[in-house]
Design a protein around this motif. Sequence first.
Motif, PDB file in Angstrom:
ATOM      1  N   GLU A  15       0.816  -1.208   0.000  1.00 34.54           N
ATOM      2  CA  GLU A  15       0.000   0.000   0.000  1.00 34.54           C
ATOM      3  C   GLU A  15       0.856   1.267   0.000  1.00 34.54           C
ATOM      4  O   GLU A  15       0.373   2.352  -0.295  1.00 34.54           O
ATOM      5  CB  GLU A  15      -0.931   0.006   1.212  1.00 34.54           C
ATOM      6  CG  GLU A  15      -1.978  -1.081   1.167  1.00 34.54           C
ATOM      7  CD  GLU A  15      -2.803  -1.162   2.439  1.00 34.54           C
ATOM      8  OE1 GLU A  15      -2.611  -0.322   3.340  1.00 34.54           O
ATOM      9  OE2 GLU A  15      -3.640  -2.062   2.525  1.00 34.54           O
ATOM     10  N   LEU A  16       2.141   1.138   0.321  1.00 33.73           N
ATOM     11  CA  LEU A  16       3.019   2.300   0.404  1.00 33.73           C
ATOM     12  C   LEU A  16       3.510   2.780  -0.953  1.00 33.73           C
ATOM     13  O   LEU A  16       3.994   3.903  -1.072  1.00 33.73           O
ATOM     14  CB  LEU A  16       4.232   1.979   1.283  1.00 33.73           C
ATOM     15  CG  LEU A  16       3.929   1.565   2.711  1.00 33.73           C
ATOM     16  CD1 LEU A  16       5.212   1.228   3.432  1.00 33.73           C
ATOM     17  CD2 LEU A  16       3.159   2.641   3.430  1.00 33.73           C
ATOM     18  N   LEU A  19       3.218   6.504  -2.400  1.00 34.38           N
ATOM     19  CA  LEU A  19       2.824   7.503  -1.418  1.00 34.38           C
ATOM     20  C   LEU A  19       4.024   8.353  -1.023  1.00 34.38           C
ATOM     21  O   LEU A  19       5.157   7.887  -1.015  1.00 34.38           O
ATOM     22  CB  LEU A  19       2.267   6.835  -0.151  1.00 34.38           C
ATOM     23  CG  LEU A  19       0.976   6.044  -0.282  1.00 34.38           C
ATOM     24  CD1 LEU A  19       0.605   5.437   1.061  1.00 34.38           C
ATOM     25  CD2 LEU A  19      -0.156   6.912  -0.795  1.00 34.38           C
ATOM     26  N   ARG A  21       6.202  10.611   1.834  1.00 36.22           N
ATOM     27  CA  ARG A  21       6.665  10.229   3.171  1.00 36.22           C
ATOM     28  C   ARG A  21       5.566  10.381   4.221  1.00 36.22           C
ATOM     29  O   ARG A  21       5.298   9.448   4.970  1.00 36.22           O
ATOM     30  CB  ARG A  21       7.881  11.065   3.552  1.00 36.22           C
ATOM     31  CG  ARG A  21       8.326  10.826   4.996  1.00 36.22           C
ATOM     32  CD  ARG A  21       9.592  11.544   5.341  1.00 36.22           C
ATOM     33  NE  ARG A  21       9.424  12.983   5.362  1.00 36.22           N
ATOM     34  CZ  ARG A  21      10.314  13.822   5.853  1.00 36.22           C
ATOM     35  NH1 ARG A  21      11.446  13.361   6.358  1.00 36.22           N
ATOM     36  NH2 ARG A  21      10.104  15.111   5.832  1.00 36.22           N
ATOM     37  N   ASP A  23       2.275  10.613   3.945  1.00 30.77           N
ATOM     38  CA  ASP A  23       1.147   9.708   3.725  1.00 30.77           C
ATOM     39  C   ASP A  23       1.530   8.254   4.000  1.00 30.77           C
ATOM     40  O   ASP A  23       0.737   7.496   4.558  1.00 30.77           O
ATOM     41  CB  ASP A  23       0.628   9.835   2.289  1.00 30.77           C
ATOM     42  CG  ASP A  23      -0.076  11.161   2.044  1.00 30.77           C
ATOM     43  OD1 ASP A  23      -0.562  11.773   3.019  1.00 30.77           O
ATOM     44  OD2 ASP A  23      -0.129  11.585   0.871  1.00 30.77           O
ATOM     45  N   ALA A  24       2.749   7.870   3.621  1.00 35.02           N
ATOM     46  CA  ALA A  24       3.193   6.494   3.841  1.00 35.02           C
ATOM     47  C   ALA A  24       3.318   6.200   5.332  1.00 35.02           C
ATOM     48  O   ALA A  24       2.858   5.157   5.811  1.00 35.02           O
ATOM     49  CB  ALA A  24       4.522   6.247   3.136  1.00 35.02           C
ATOM     50  N   SER A  27      -0.113   5.987   6.848  1.00 35.18           N
ATOM     51  CA  SER A  27      -0.730   4.713   6.501  1.00 35.18           C
ATOM     52  C   SER A  27      -0.173   3.588   7.365  1.00 35.18           C
ATOM     53  O   SER A  27      -0.912   2.742   7.857  1.00 35.18           O
ATOM     54  CB  SER A  27      -0.513   4.408   5.015  1.00 35.18           C
ATOM     55  OG  SER A  27      -1.007   3.132   4.701  1.00 35.18           O
TER      56      SER A  27
END
Length: 184
Positions: A15-16, A19, A21, A23-24, A27
Amino acid sequence: MRGVSHVDEVRAADELAGLGRADAVASLFRSQHRRLVGLAALLVDDRAVAEDVVQDAFVGLYRRWRHLRDPNAAVAYLNRAVVNGGRDRLRGGQRAATRRLMMVPRAETLESAEQGAIEHDEADRLWRALTRLPTRQRQVLVLRYYLDQSEAEIAETLQVSPGSIKRHASRGIDALARSMEAGS
């Protein structure tokens, strides 16, 4: 006593992709925070210290994000940071024996109230026995049976040889068995 499987870690890491930094890391925080606090609490025997250890791990990840060669390694980084942070806190004496994260079975899996009480008592006895193990034995057993990591993954997380992992696991299991037989 099971945590997150390797498949779940891979799914979270996938999912990363793409994205930024912030947002990752956000998450990862949403998907991994609870599991990591559970891991840390098993290692340090104090929920508040566990929260601090996990917070430090996420701050470290955020700061070092651009240095990660592979963003999919972020979950492994967090696991290692929590284990190392827990070990550092234990060395520093920041441990409280009075606060415990209880490993209680889910209500929907219980056959009866009596069965739940028995399982709760067994989990509490196991918890007390686990907290009396030397740090390295506790780390190995928690990573093996809570995170379901392989010997190779544990060796990488703790940065020790696979033979050392086998030795610590064997000694830890023997100590737990003796403690449980003694009715601690």
